[in-house]
Design an enzyme around this catalytic site. Structure first.
Site, short mmCIF file in Angstrom:
data_model
loop_
_atom_site.label_atom_id
_atom_site.label_comp_id
_atom_site.label_asym_id
_atom_site.label_seq_id
_atom_site.Cartn_x
_atom_site.Cartn_y
_atom_site.Cartn_z
N GLU A 1 -3.25 7.60 -4.24
CA GLU A 1 -3.20 6.29 -3.60
C GLU A 1 -2.88 5.22 -4.63
O GLU A 1 -3.56 5.10 -5.64
CB GLU A 1 -4.55 5.99 -2.93
CG GLU A 1 -4.53 4.77 -2.04
CD GLU A 1 -5.90 4.47 -1.43
OE1 GLU A 1 -6.85 4.22 -2.20
OE2 GLU A 1 -6.01 4.48 -0.20
N TYR B 1 0.86 -1.19 0.00
CA TYR B 1 0.00 0.00 0.00
C TYR B 1 0.89 1.23 0.00
O TYR B 1 1.84 1.33 0.78
CB TYR B 1 -0.90 0.03 1.25
CG TYR B 1 -1.72 1.30 1.32
CD1 TYR B 1 -2.99 1.34 0.76
CD2 TYR B 1 -1.19 2.46 1.88
CE1 TYR B 1 -3.73 2.52 0.77
CE2 TYR B 1 -1.92 3.63 1.89
CZ TYR B 1 -3.19 3.66 1.33
OH TYR B 1 -3.91 4.82 1.34
#
Ligand code: GDP
Ligand code: MN
Length: 396
Positions: free
Chosen positions: A197, A109
């Site tokens: 993101e 992530y």
């Protein structure tokens, strides 16, 4: 403003971020054709909507044959895909991104957000990619790495290296990881993004680091500096009530209830929503008309509120400091007349020129209920709405 995944990937590529090859498709035939152009053994058909968590909703499919691609494309296109980020109404899939499939060895992530307290961009990373960050912070809070970037010098190689080491990446992968992380920061900085993101950033079986997904949103106040990015806006992905209001310079957020609100000042608008709830009603929207609202602006606000078919009563709450109550009242009277408003309307005015404002309302001969305080106004509008609602129910 949000953009689609494929648009974000296109932008990131210019900053040296690795992304899989892919092409856009608007029909199942085109999807098959795009896959043939990529000429891999497998490809991924990805629904392009402004939402994450598409995978779990069926919006990301790995396909091996032309039939599978066509089937996946036919299923997705024209569908309102419901993910747990879209709300129950879902978002319309108007286009697909067909991408070469990636062989995943590890999912990471990687996020970049504006930290308001630090007044800086903070990098958030975790070796537990693939999951959403909310779940990572609940399940694996210790895996989360945070690193604040000094805007004066930007993201430095040593800082990116530190993040890569903390992620536990193999030493051989570090230079690549540094290039990806610094590239992302540069994109965020130069494009005036508010959030970026990459979930997941993957390590492939062949030892390459690739951004498999990308979510990029922009600071609306900086869009005037990026006309090419403004072009990427896709109104089909936005709440149509909000688009209508935003295009007219109103600060509006759509909610689920029946009581439309027209208020000046964001703080007072939020207090008004609370008061409606405390009186037993549900607000249909947040709307801040802003300071110095002209009668035209008030009329426009009514139109924005009435654009929502769920609205059954309206509360106008104005504390006029910069505003003038008589202007607001003039706008209210015009709105009721022009829009032939029949639903309950409660108006609470306070502040500059309040006497003139009340006089205008009272002498208009229109069916407008006035109130002195916010609590009284909220009680009155909820009571009037309930009465009108039961009347409607009996009529049916
Ligand atoms: P999201 O569900 O909207 O976040 O969409 P993503 O693009 O992140 O895809 C969801 C998940 O599908 C990813 O986390 C991967 O696990 C998987 N996925 C996506 N693309 C590929 C691919 O090319 N190969 C493999 N093996 N899995 C993929
Ligand atoms: Mn994702």
């Amino acid at each position: 403003m949000d953009i689609h995944e494929y648009q974000a990937k296109e932008l990131l590529k210019k900053f040296g971020v690795n992304v899989p090859r892919g092409g856009i498709a608007y029909s199942p035939e085109q999807a098959v054709y795009r896959a043939q152009e990529l000429s891999g053994e497998k490809c991924v058909v990805k629904a392009q909507i402004h939402s994450g968590a598409r995978g779990k909703a069926g919006g990301v499919r790995i396909c091996s044959t032309d039939d599978e691609i066509a089937d996946a494309a036919a299923w997705m296109l024209g569908r309102k895909l419901v993910t747990h980020q879209t709300g129950p109404q879902g978002k319309l899939v108007g286009r697909l991104y067909i991408e070469e499939a990636t062989d995943i060895a590890q999912e990471i992530y990687l996020g970049f957000v504006m930290d308001r307290k630090e007044e800086r961009v903070v990098v958030v990373a975790s070796a537990q990619g693939g999951m959403e960050i909310e779940d990572i912070s609940a399940d694996e809070p210790d895996s989360i790495i945070r690193s604040v970037v000094d805007p004066a010098v930007g993201m430095q190689a040593f800082q990116a290296r530190e993040i890569a080491f903390q992620l536990g990446l193999d030493a051989a992968l570090i230079p690549q990881a540094v290039k990806q992380i610094t590239g992302c920061y540069k994109a965020m900085d130069e494009l005036d993004a508010a959030m970026l993101e990459i979930n997941p950033l993957v390590v492939t079986g062949a030892g390459e680091i690739v951004a498999l997904d990308a979510k990029l949103s922009f600071d609306d106040n900086a869009l005037f500096r990026h006309p090419d990015i403004s072009e990427l806006r896709d109104k089909s992905q936005e709440d149509s009530r909000e688009t209508y209001a935003e295009d007219r310079g109103l600060s509006y957020i759509g909610l689920e209830g029946e009581i439309g609100c027209i208020v000046n000042g964001a703080g007072l608008a939020m207090a008004t929503l609370d008061m409606i709830k405390m009186s037993g009603g549900e607000p249909a929207n947040f709307l801040d008309v802003g300071g110095g609202a002209s009668p035209e602006r008030v009329l426009m606000s009514f139109k924005a509120v009435l654009n929502d078919p769920n609205v059954e009563a309206i509360l106008v709450n104005i504390f006029a400091g910069i505003n003038r109550c008589d202007w607001i009242a003039e706008g209210v009277v015009r709105a009721v007349q022009e829009l032939k408003l029949t639903m309950p309307l409660v108006v609470r005015l306070s502040g500059t020129n309040v006497e003139e404002g009340r006089k205008l309302l009272n002498e208009s001969g229109l069916n407008i209920t006035t109130a002195e305080t916010l609590a009284e106004a909220a009680d009155k509008v909820v009571a009037a709405w309930k009465k009108a609602s039961t009347k409607n129910a009996e009529a049916i």
